[in-house]
Design an enzyme around this catalytic site. Structure first.
Site, PDB file in Angstrom:
ATOM      1  N   ASP A  92       7.945  -0.270  -8.790  1.00  0.00           N
ATOM      2  CA  ASP A  92       9.245   0.218  -9.242  1.00  0.00           C
ATOM      3  C   ASP A  92       9.909  -0.770 -10.196  1.00  0.00           C
ATOM      4  O   ASP A  92      11.123  -0.674 -10.459  1.00  0.00           O
ATOM      5  CB  ASP A  92      10.182   0.438  -8.043  1.00  0.00           C
ATOM      6  CG  ASP A  92       9.878   1.722  -7.281  1.00  0.00           C
ATOM      7  OD1 ASP A  92       9.172   2.582  -7.835  1.00  0.00           O
ATOM      8  OD2 ASP A  92      10.352   1.862  -6.142  1.00  0.00           O
ATOM      9  N   ASP A 147       4.282  -6.507   1.838  1.00  0.00           N
ATOM     10  CA  ASP A 147       5.227  -6.843   0.781  1.00  0.00           C
ATOM     11  C   ASP A 147       4.560  -7.790  -0.208  1.00  0.00           C
ATOM     12  O   ASP A 147       3.567  -8.474   0.117  1.00  0.00           O
ATOM     13  CB  ASP A 147       6.474  -7.495   1.370  1.00  0.00           C
ATOM     14  CG  ASP A 147       7.394  -6.486   2.051  1.00  0.00           C
ATOM     15  OD1 ASP A 147       7.197  -5.269   1.852  1.00  0.00           O
ATOM     16  OD2 ASP A 147       8.299  -6.913   2.794  1.00  0.00           O
ATOM     17  N   ASP A 149       5.252 -10.660  -1.344  1.00  0.00           N
ATOM     18  CA  ASP A 149       5.236 -12.100  -1.058  1.00  0.00           C
ATOM     19  C   ASP A 149       4.308 -12.442   0.107  1.00  0.00           C
ATOM     20  O   ASP A 149       4.245 -13.607   0.516  1.00  0.00           O
ATOM     21  CB  ASP A 149       6.656 -12.592  -0.755  1.00  0.00           C
ATOM     22  CG  ASP A 149       7.337 -11.800   0.352  1.00  0.00           C
ATOM     23  OD1 ASP A 149       7.368 -10.568   0.252  1.00  0.00           O
ATOM     24  OD2 ASP A 149       7.838 -12.423   1.310  1.00  0.00           O
ATOM     25  N   ASP A 241      11.809   0.404   8.091  1.00  0.00           N
ATOM     26  CA  ASP A 241      10.720   0.039   8.993  1.00  0.00           C
ATOM     27  C   ASP A 241      11.118   0.225  10.458  1.00  0.00           C
ATOM     28  O   ASP A 241      10.399   0.855  11.239  1.00  0.00           O
ATOM     29  CB  ASP A 241      10.277  -1.406   8.737  1.00  0.00           C
ATOM     30  CG  ASP A 241      11.451  -2.365   8.547  1.00  0.00           C
ATOM     31  OD1 ASP A 241      12.604  -1.993   8.848  1.00  0.00           O
ATOM     32  OD2 ASP A 241      11.210  -3.497   8.088  1.00  0.00           O
TER      33      ASP A 241
END
Length: 484
Positions: A92, A147, A149, A241
């Site tokens: 995105d 994710d 990271d 989540d």
């Protein structure tokens, strides 16, 4: 006058009792963890290559130039039968992260790796919307989520897929978070201890005792049927989540937590990035509680499961309570005749001590059980307490916004990555100034308590002052650092 004393006293005693209730719950989680510590790690094996189900690994990304390449290269190295695994970058981004993703994806495709990039015309639903779009673009029976990271382990699917194949009612496997930059600074060390407490004690205590447990948004593997049964990804909270994992469990699916499977990730190295992350978690948790707690309380679950779910989803309520105690301490001294209630003052202090010891004991236990001797760094726990107090103002705002129904965008937490080619920073100088003012108020209050010879309260007030001043001054300092 007596009535006024009673009202003022209640305004302090009731928040203190509520803080004590959350502390007692931490003691309960410690007990639940210790009574089931003998739960063995999973020893499942993958079936033959042709019997392995197809898996999509999803990497949701938004303007994460510094870390996305590392995540992509790690994801394609996850061991799994060829032709049965696809890495899906859900991009995105609105900056040159897009160019980097396209370049790395082309390189990996040329090397024979199955990787694709999915982009949407708009960022509707933020991360939840991206995950939903990825499922629509490539339906599969299982989805691993990381994710940008995080650095996925090469054996992640080898250790998680068999768990879902062996028990068809398990809808989720959650791994423990590790730390790529734990020793970078006092701030990252403090965060690592807080995360270790959650993943080392709280998550196994819930999972091993068949209580409600949440997916942590990353480092997990989902069965698509569980997502569908739960109603799919929804984006009316900032913690999609927790929202999905509770709905899946209410639909009858079981979570599985593997304490021995550790997926390393990068911790925020900036105080404002950390506060932004905590704000999102605090507001999203309260939004989820408002949305789902009535359903949980009506569900056919035992009392302990409902009790634990309540404290789990409303945990961030401790921050408004802490802030109130900090602000109300001086008015209590100034306007309440404490001599009329000789036992009330020491009773409140005893409650505060109880509340303070609980997280300290939980973190110390987690460090002992996770790290070998010499690498535990228990000395960092007091600094974690200071930081935890200092973010109370920011998280109080988050909780109040959730209660008020105020919507806000999903703000991703900036990370440096290995190369730090882009500087992403969140600046909150105005909030930092307010935190400094609260810290100065706590110092002023501590002086007044010393002058009144009620010195038992002084250590707590000084600790509160240190927390707000530390976090506030770090935020103010960020105002004078360069941003891009």
């Amino acid at each position: 006058m007596t009535q006024m004393n009673g009202i003022l006293g209640a305004l302090v005693v009731i928040p203190a009792l509520l803080l004590a209730a959350y502390a007692v719950n931490l003691y309960t989680l410690l007990w639940l963890y210790r009574r089931r510590r003998d739960v063995p790690a999973s020893t499942h094996n993958l079936p033959a290559d042709d019997a392995c189900p197809f898996v999509v690994t999803q990497l949701p990304v938004y303007n994460e130039y510094n870390v996305v390449e590392r995540a992509m290269r790690a994801a394609v190295l996850i061991r799994y039968p060829k032709g049965k695994h696809l890495v899906q970058v859900l991009d995105d981004s609105t900056d040159d992260t897009r160019d980097r993703i396209d370049r790395v994806a082309a390189e990996l495709q040329a090397e024979g790796h199955a990787i694709t990039v999915v982009r949407r015309p708009h960022r509707e639903g933020f991360k939840a919307g991206a995950l939903e779009a990825g499922m629509a673009a490539y339906p599969a029976p299982f989805y691993a989520i990381f994710d940008a990271d995080f650095v996925p382990n090469a054996d992640f699917l080898e250790r998680t897929i068999p768990v879902l194949l062996d028990d068809e009612k398990i809808g989720l496997v959650q791994a423990r978070w590790g730390h790529l930059n734990r020793g970078e600074s006092l701030l990252t060390r403090a965060q690592s201890v807080g995360i270790d407490g959650h993943f080392g004690i709280e998550q196994p205590a819930r999972a091993w005792n068949k209580l409600f447990m949440n997916f942590n948004g990353t480092a997990g593997l989902w069965r698509s049927a569980a997502i569908t049964d739960a109603g799919g990804w929804e984006h009316d909270t900032l913690t999609e989540d927790m929202d999905l994992s509770y709905r899946a469990q209410l639909a009858g699916w079981k979570p599985h937590f593997d304490n021995s499977l550790v997926v390393p990730a990068e911790l925020p190295d900036d105080i404002d990035a950390f506060k932004s992350q905590q704000f999102r978690w605090a507001k999203g948790s309260m939004q989820t509680a408002i949305k789902l707690l009535p359903r949980v309380l009506r569900a056919e679950k035992g009392f302990v499961a409902k009790w634990q779910a309540f404290f789990h989803m409303t945990h961030y309520t401790i921050h408004p309570l802490m802030l109130w105690m900090a602000l109300a301490a001086y008015p209590v001294l100034r306007f309440l005749d404490l001599d009329q209630y000789p036992l009330a003052f020491p009773a409140v202090l005893a409650i505060m001590v109880t509340a303070f010891i609980a997280p300290t004991l939980l973190y110390a236990t987690a460090l002992r059980d996770i790290y070998p001797r010499g690498k535990r760094s228990p000395w960092i726990i007091p600094f974690l307490s200071i930081i935890g107090i200092g973010i109370a103002l920011s998280n109080t705002r988050a909780v109040f916004e959730a209660w008020a129904g105020k919507k806000s965008p999903f703000v991703r937490t900036p990370k440096k990555g290995d190369q730090s080619e882009r500087t992403y920073r969140i600046s909150m100088p105005w909030l930092g100034l307010l935190e400094v003012l609260v810290g100065m108020w706590c110092l002023f209050t501590s002086v007044k308590y010393m002058q009144d010879t009620r010195t038992l309260a002084v250590p707590f007030l000084v600790l509160y002052a240190a927390g707000f001043l530390c976090v506030g001054l770090l935020s103010v300092r960020n105002r004078f650092r360069s941003t891009v």
